[in-house]
Motif scaffolding. Structure first.
Motif, PDB file in Angstrom:
ATOM      1  N   SER A  25      37.609 -10.913  38.271  1.00 30.62           N
ATOM      2  CA  SER A  25      37.086 -12.271  37.672  1.00 30.62           C
ATOM      3  C   SER A  25      36.045 -11.831  36.519  1.00 30.62           C
ATOM      4  CB  SER A  25      36.449 -12.997  38.652  1.00 30.62           C
ATOM      5  OG  SER A  25      35.150 -12.351  39.034  1.00 30.62           O
ATOM      6  N   ASP A  27      32.917 -12.938  36.918  1.00 30.15           N
ATOM      7  CA  ASP A  27      31.475 -13.178  37.386  1.00 30.15           C
ATOM      8  C   ASP A  27      30.928 -12.042  38.095  1.00 30.15           C
ATOM      9  OD1 ASP A  27      31.659 -15.835  36.528  1.00 30.15           O
ATOM     10  OD2 ASP A  27      32.840 -16.262  38.154  1.00 30.15           O
ATOM     11  N   SER A  29      29.331 -10.621  41.137  1.00 33.69           N
ATOM     12  CA  SER A  29      29.189 -10.800  42.576  1.00 33.69           C
ATOM     13  C   SER A  29      28.336  -9.919  43.165  1.00 33.69           C
ATOM     14  CB  SER A  29      30.780 -10.716  43.381  1.00 33.69           C
ATOM     15  OG  SER A  29      31.562 -11.605  42.681  1.00 33.69           O
ATOM     16  N   VAL A  34      31.312  -4.010  38.410  1.00 35.00           N
ATOM     17  CA  VAL A  34      31.275  -4.795  37.253  1.00 35.00           C
ATOM     18  C   VAL A  34      31.688  -3.809  35.952  1.00 35.00           C
ATOM     19  CG1 VAL A  34      29.682  -5.966  35.511  1.00 35.00           C
ATOM     20  CG2 VAL A  34      29.229  -5.831  38.093  1.00 35.00           C
ATOM     21  N   CYS A  74      34.472  -7.512  38.660  1.00 33.89           N
ATOM     22  CA  CYS A  74      34.091  -8.169  37.393  1.00 33.89           C
ATOM     23  C   CYS A  74      34.394  -7.363  36.148  1.00 33.89           C
ATOM     24  CB  CYS A  74      32.666  -8.858  37.452  1.00 33.89           C
ATOM     25  SG  CYS A  74      32.280  -9.449  35.955  1.00 33.89           S
TER      26      CYS A  74
END
Length: 360
Positions: A25, A27, A29, A34, A74
Motif C-alpha cells: 500500500s 500508507d 503501518s 516501508v 508500504c
C-alpha cells in the motif's frame, strides 16, 4: 512536514492476488515495512541527483510471490532530492523519523553510500548504542572535512562522540581495494572486519554478525552483478546473486532490525536481470522480517559446557531456530551470537578473541 512535498508516489502496477504487489500500500503501518527509493548520487565523485525511474525494480518486486506474508508493506514512493546533497540527507532523516515513530522498518533503495549517515543519524534519535553491519568491499576513513560523501561518511559515523556504537561489523572487504592503514585501524579498535572470502558459499559462519543488527547498509559495488552494470562502480569480484539474497534474508531475520539501506545501485542499467536482482534482494529482506515476526517470544535454550584451559565456558543453542550463542546468562540479550563452527573450535580448545572482548 508534508510527505506529498518530498515524495513522488509510486505508479500503479497491476498484480494478481498471490503476488506481493497485492500486499503493498502507500500508507505507513505500525510495525510494518516501508520502501523508499532515492535518486541522489551526489556523494559520488561527479554524481548527480537527476530523477531516476525505479519502475523496473518495482515491477519485478511487485510480481514476486507474497507467500504467507503478514507484515504490511508500504511503497512510499521516490524521494525528491534536495537543492543540495546535505538537504537530501536532512529530508531523508525526517522521513525515516516518521517510520521509526511507528516502529516501521524503512528500506532505502538507491542513492550513494553516504546516505548511510542519514540512516544512522535518524535511528540514533530513537535508539542509542546501535549495532551496525555494513556490507562493502571498501573501508574508506578519509579526512572528514566539510560536506559528506562516500569517502568520509564512515569516518563521520565511527568518529563522532554524539553517535556511540555498540558494535560495528564491516563485511565483504577486499584487500586489494583498501589502504592497509584503514584496515589496521579498524582492527586496532576491535571492530570486526570480515573478508569477502569468508562470506562466500554459505552464510552460516558469518550470520552472527547480522543477528543483532539494528542497522544494515549494503554497497552494491560489493555485489557481482549479473550484467556488470548492477552498481554505479562495478567491481570484478564480489558476492554473487545467490549469496547476496541469502544474506538479505539474514538481514530480515535480525532480532533488532530497524533500518536498511541498499546503496550505489545503478537504476539506469539496461539489463532487466539487474532490476530483478535488486527486487529479489528486497523480497528476501521482507521474507526474513516475516519469519522473525513469527518466531515464539519464549525461547528454550540447550546449554553445553566446553572446557578451555581448565575453565568451563557455556554455549547455548536455541531449540526453535537452532542458532548458537556464547555465554551463561539467563537473558538472551546478554549472550553473544556465534556460529556452529565457533562452538566446534571451542571444543578443540580455542576461543575466538571476540568472545573475550564482548564480555568486557
Amino acid at each position: 512536514m508534508n510527505i506529498e512535498d518530498i515524495i513522488i508516489p509510486a505508479g500503479k502496477i497491476e498484480t494478481e492476488k498471490w503476488q506481493l504487489g497485492n500486499l503493498i500500500s502507500g500508507d505507513i503501518s505500525e510495525g510494518g515495512i516501508v520502501l523508499i527509493f532515492c535518486s541522489d548520487y551526489r556523494g559520488l565523485a561527479g554524481g548527480e541527483a537527476e530523477i531516476h525511474s525505479f519502475r523496473k525494480v518495482r515491477r519485478a518486486l511487485y510480481t514476486l510471490s507474497r507467500l504467507d506474508f503478514e507484515v504490511p508493506v508500504c511503497d512510499l514512493g521516490d524521494l525528491i532530492s534536495g537543492r543540495s546533497h546535505e538537504d537530501t540527507h536532512f529530508i531523508l532523516q525526517e522521513l525515516l523519523s516518521l517510520c521509526h515513530e511507528k516502529k516501521a522498518v524503512p528500506i532505502v533503495i538507491g542513492g550513494s553510500c553516504d546516505l548511510s549517515f542519514a540512516l544512522f543519524t535518524a535511528l540514533n534519535h530513537y535508539h542509542k548504542q546501535i549495532s551496525y553491519t555494513n556490507i562493502s568491499g571498501v573501508i574508506s576513513l578519509a579526512d572528514q572535512g566539510e560536506g559528506i560523501n562516500e569517502k568520509n561518511y564512515l569516518a563521520k559515523i565511527l568518529g563522532s562522540r554524539d553517535f556511540p556504537l555498540r558494535d560495528y561489523h564491516h563485511m565483504a572487504y577486499q584487500k586489494h581495494l583498501n589502504e592497509l592503514d584503514s584496515v589496521k585501524l579498524m582492527k586496532d579498535v576491535e571492530f570486526d572486519v570480515i573478508r569477502l572470502a569468508e562470506m562466500m558459499g554459505s552464510t552460516e559462519n558469518t550470520e552472527p554478525f547480522f543477528r543483532r543488527a539494528d542497522l544494515v547498509t549494503v554497497n552494491c559495488d560489493s555485489i557481482e552483478g549479473p550484467s556488470g552494470d548492477f552498481s554505479v562502480n562495478p567491481q570484478v569480484n564480489g558476492l554473487n546473486r545467490r549469496e547476496i539474497c541469502a544474506y538479505m534474508k539474514e538481514v530480515g531475520l535480525s532480532e533488532n532490525l530497524k533500518s536498511v539501506g541498499l546503496f550505489n545501485f545503478n537504476p539506469n542499467s539496461d539489463s532487466l536481470v539487474d532490476h530483478q536482482l535488486m527486487a529479489q534482494m528486497v523480497w528476501h529482506i521482507i521474507e526474513g522480517i516475516n519469519i522473525q515476526k513469527s518466531h515464539p517470544r519464549e525461547r528454550r535454550m540447550e546449554t553445553f559446557y566446553v572446557p578451555v584451559d581448565d575453565v568451563h565456558f557455556a554455549f547455548k543453542r536455541d531449540s526453535f531456530t537452532g542458532l548458537w550463542y556464547f555465554g551463561d546468562d539467563d537473558e538472551l540479550k546478554n549472550l553473544i551470537p556465534c556460529s556452529p563452527a565457533e562452538y566446534a573450535q571451542a571444543k578443540k580448545g580455542s576461543l575466538p578473541a571476540r568472545f573475550m572482548r564482548d564480555r568486557d
